[in-house]
Design a protein around this motif. Structure first.
Motif, PDB file in Angstrom:
ATOM      1  N   UNK A  82      30.078  60.871  18.246  1.00  0.00           N
ATOM      2  CA  UNK A  82      29.729  59.665  17.500  1.00  0.00           C
ATOM      3  C   UNK A  82      29.085  58.623  18.397  1.00  0.00           C
ATOM      4  N   UNK A  83      29.609  58.490  19.613  1.00  0.00           N
ATOM      5  CA  UNK A  83      28.995  57.583  20.583  1.00  0.00           C
ATOM      6  C   UNK A  83      27.644  58.115  21.063  1.00  0.00           C
ATOM      7  N   UNK A  84      27.650  59.335  21.569  1.00  0.00           N
ATOM      8  CA  UNK A  84      26.510  59.845  22.331  1.00  0.00           C
ATOM      9  C   UNK A  84      25.298  60.158  21.460  1.00  0.00           C
ATOM     10  N   UNK A  85      25.532  60.753  20.304  1.00  0.00           N
ATOM     11  CA  UNK A  85      24.420  61.140  19.440  1.00  0.00           C
ATOM     12  C   UNK A  85      23.961  59.988  18.555  1.00  0.00           C
ATOM     13  N   UNK A  86      24.904  59.197  18.056  1.00  0.00           N
ATOM     14  CA  UNK A  86      24.593  58.223  17.003  1.00  0.00           C
ATOM     15  C   UNK A  86      24.660  56.784  17.498  1.00  0.00           C
ATOM     16  N   UNK A  87      25.257  56.542  18.654  1.00  0.00           N
ATOM     17  CA  UNK A  87      25.462  55.199  19.202  1.00  0.00           C
ATOM     18  C   UNK A  87      26.430  54.383  18.358  1.00  0.00           C
ATOM     19  N   UNK A  88      27.439  55.049  17.793  1.00  0.00           N
ATOM     20  CA  UNK A  88      28.522  54.318  17.144  1.00  0.00           C
ATOM     21  C   UNK A  88      29.377  53.638  18.207  1.00  0.00           C
ATOM     22  N   UNK A  89      29.940  52.504  17.852  1.00  0.00           N
ATOM     23  CA  UNK A  89      30.796  51.769  18.777  1.00  0.00           C
ATOM     24  C   UNK A  89      32.257  52.082  18.483  1.00  0.00           C
ATOM     25  N   UNK A  90      33.113  51.839  19.482  1.00  0.00           N
ATOM     26  CA  UNK A  90      34.548  51.990  19.255  1.00  0.00           C
ATOM     27  C   UNK A  90      35.015  50.927  18.274  1.00  0.00           C
ATOM     28  N   UNK A  91      35.923  51.313  17.383  1.00  0.00           N
ATOM     29  CA  UNK A  91      36.503  50.338  16.466  1.00  0.00           C
ATOM     30  C   UNK A  91      37.886  49.886  16.934  1.00  0.00           C
ATOM     31  N   UNK A  92      38.311  50.341  18.125  1.00  0.00           N
ATOM     32  CA  UNK A  92      39.323  49.623  18.897  1.00  0.00           C
ATOM     33  C   UNK A  92      38.528  48.818  19.917  1.00  0.00           C
ATOM     34  N   UNK A  93      39.110  47.750  20.463  1.00  0.00           N
ATOM     35  CA  UNK A  93      38.296  46.926  21.351  1.00  0.00           C
ATOM     36  C   UNK A  93      38.059  47.661  22.667  1.00  0.00           C
ATOM     37  N   UNK A  94      36.782  47.921  23.022  1.00  0.00           N
ATOM     38  CA  UNK A  94      36.488  48.727  24.205  1.00  0.00           C
ATOM     39  C   UNK A  94      36.448  47.928  25.503  1.00  0.00           C
ATOM     40  N   UNK A  95      36.611  46.611  25.419  1.00  0.00           N
ATOM     41  CA  UNK A  95      36.481  45.756  26.590  1.00  0.00           C
ATOM     42  C   UNK A  95      35.195  44.947  26.514  1.00  0.00           C
ATOM     43  N   UNK A  96      35.174  43.818  27.194  1.00  0.00           N
ATOM     44  CA  UNK A  96      34.039  42.903  27.104  1.00  0.00           C
ATOM     45  C   UNK A  96      32.729  43.560  27.531  1.00  0.00           C
ATOM     46  N   UNK A  97      32.773  44.443  28.511  1.00  0.00           N
ATOM     47  CA  UNK A  97      31.544  45.053  29.030  1.00  0.00           C
ATOM     48  C   UNK A  97      30.851  45.890  27.958  1.00  0.00           C
ATOM     49  N   UNK A  98      31.633  46.549  27.103  1.00  0.00           N
ATOM     50  CA  UNK A  98      31.064  47.459  26.112  1.00  0.00           C
ATOM     51  C   UNK A  98      30.884  46.827  24.736  1.00  0.00           C
ATOM     52  N   UNK A  99      31.308  45.596  24.565  1.00  0.00           N
ATOM     53  CA  UNK A  99      31.188  44.929  23.269  1.00  0.00           C
ATOM     54  C   UNK A  99      29.740  44.522  23.033  1.00  0.00           C
ATOM     55  N   UNK A 100      29.145  44.990  21.937  1.00  0.00           N
ATOM     56  CA  UNK A 100      27.769  44.639  21.608  1.00  0.00           C
ATOM     57  C   UNK A 100      27.496  44.948  20.144  1.00  0.00           C
TER      58      UNK A 100
END
Length: 463
Positions: free
Chosen positions: A184-202
């Motif tokens: 889901x991340x790698x192919x589609x660029x879905x984000x985590x729906x748990x908080x992944x940390x400030x660096x990955x929040x976008x």
């Protein structure tokens, strides 16, 4: 589909001496590789005597991912291939250096595997990753360069995995769920729906700082399928970020993808591969031809059979929702005629009216008809990606489209009483501004044409 490795050629130059060819096997074949999304699974920590185990583990993953929506509905859009990478030793490395080692009961080990797969990545025991990135690139280039997405399957019974360009998962507890989440991340660029940390929040398909229900990117899903605007947390930086669902697979393993993520996956599928498997005639030059003449498209249908076809002959609708038509002599004019079919996906898994992007595939035949009959037929396929945003809007909206071939594309805006209030040409590859200052607030219909072929129809709301 083919995923060129252009940006990685320099890496290949320095790693080519370490590359090696391995046996490649296709374990899911839905059609030609250049007409499908090619998922490639590489093994790590499998010795030569364990390759049968690798085949079984890969097959189990394929069964898992294509047993879940929306991959199940779009299974025929994918081929799956395995590269039987041989490691000298079995398993994964575990240096025992993570800060959370006390929470796990996993023996420390040093393993001579091919890609160096190891636990304890970046201080976290469960972060299993393959650090030899350039070697992964080299193996793919030598064995299956036309891949679209690769996955590393590590022969280890302990829980672990990671994302990135090449997702990694063990064969332990929840292995298939980890792999599907990471794809889901790698192919589609879905984000985590748990908080992944400030660096990955976008900002992303399923992550936003927008809180207005009429403006949020998943506005069409609000109030159904459990979709709303949910705060990640109530304090700190994560309090300003929002997700669409409370129990999506992008938050918890073992749950389905939420409706917003399903829509994003389908959009990515249509972005990567055309729904047209083949068409005929392709190019036909003949002395004479008798009527009727048949034209057809062979489509890659989702299991829900949601593809819509609209056939247009010389600017007028000829037929809809059929894959084959016959053209009679009375249907065509003397001279050059144009026959087109436009294919769109009307799946209920997408709510397209306010959705930003529409994918349309067209096939156009030029039919040269004389008093002696048809003397020439030529064909051309084109794919369009059309984005219209924001919607609703105040004084303007923007349209951007890309196509494989340059086309005469225009937008016509009509009011709900059928009156055309605006007509303008659209330029490919740039953002076109459609000014609504002269229009009253209300609902409009934007029709987008390529020459005389209707590509898309979207509702536009001016507030």
């Amino acid at each position: 589909m083919n995923k060129p490795l252009l940006s990685l050629l320099l890496l290949l130059v320095v790693t080519v001496s370490f590359s090696q060819t391995f046996d490649v096997e296709t374990i899911k074949n839905a059609g030609d590789n250049d007409k499908r999304i090619n998922l490639v699974i590489l093994g790590d920590g499998y010795t030569a005597s364990e390759l049968t185990d690798f085949e079984t583990d890969a097959a189990n993953f394929v069964s898992a991912i294509f047993g879940q929506s929306p991959f199940s509905e779009y299974s025929d859009y994918f081929n799956v291939h395995i590269i039987k990478v041989i490691s000298n030793e079995s398993g994964a490395n575990h240096p025992g250096t993570a800060t959370d080692e006390g929470s796990y009961n996993v023996p420390v080990s040093t393993v001579d595997n091919y890609f160096g797969s190891t636990y304890d990545g970046f201080g976290s025991h469960r972060l299993l990753y393959a650090p030899n990135y350039s070697l992964i690139i080299s193996v793919l280039a030598d064995n299956f360069p036309e891949y679209d997405q690769a996955l590393i399957l590590v022969n280890s019974p302990y829980y672990g995995g990671s994302g990135g360009e090449f997702p990694v998962t063990s064969t332990g507890t929840s292995a298939n769920e980890i792999a599907i989440h990471e794809i889901g991340h790698s192919l589609v660029d879905l984000k985590d729906e748990y908080y992944p940390g400030d660096y990955y929040a976008e900002e992303g398909i399923n992550m936003t700082q927008e809180t207005d229900p009429s403006l949020v990117k998943w506005t069409n899903w609000i109030g159904s399928n459990g979709v709303d605007i949910y705060q990640y947390c109530t304090t700190g930086s994560c309090a300003s970020w929002y997700r669409p669902h409370q129990t999506c697979k992008m938050r918890y393993l073992g749950y389905p993808f939420c409706a917003v993520c399903k829509e994003g996956i389908i959009e990515k599928i249509h972005d990567l591969v055309s729904p047209v498997d083949s068409f005929s005639p392709t190019n036909l030059s003949i002395e004479t031809s008798t009527f009727p003449v048949s034209f057809n498209v062979s489509l890659i249908n989702p299991s829900t059979n949601t593809l819509e076809t609209i056939w247009t002959l010389n600017g007028s609708t000829h037929s809809t929702n059929v894959d084959i038509i016959s053209i009679l002599e009375a249907d065509v004019n003397n001279g050059l005629n144009s026959l087109s079919v436009a294919i769109t996906d009307n799946t209920s898994l997408q709510r397209i009216d306010s959705h930003e992007t529409i994918h349309v595939t067209t096939v156009t035949w030029s039919i040269d008809n004389t008093t002696l009959g048809i003397t020439d037929i030529t064909a051309e396929e084109n794919q369009f990606s059309i984005s219209l945003y924001p919607n609703p809007t105040n004084n303007a909206f923007y349209v951007k489209f890309d196509s494989f071939n340059s086309s005469n594309v225009r937008l016509e805006l009509t009011s709900m009483d059928g009156k055309q209030v605006l007509s303008t040409r659209l330029e490919s590859g740039i953002t076109n501004t459609i000014n609504l200052n002269q229009q009253a607030a209300g609902l409009y219909i934007a029709n987008i044409y390529s020459d005389s072929v209707l590509l898309a129809r979207k509702k536009v709301i001016k507030k």
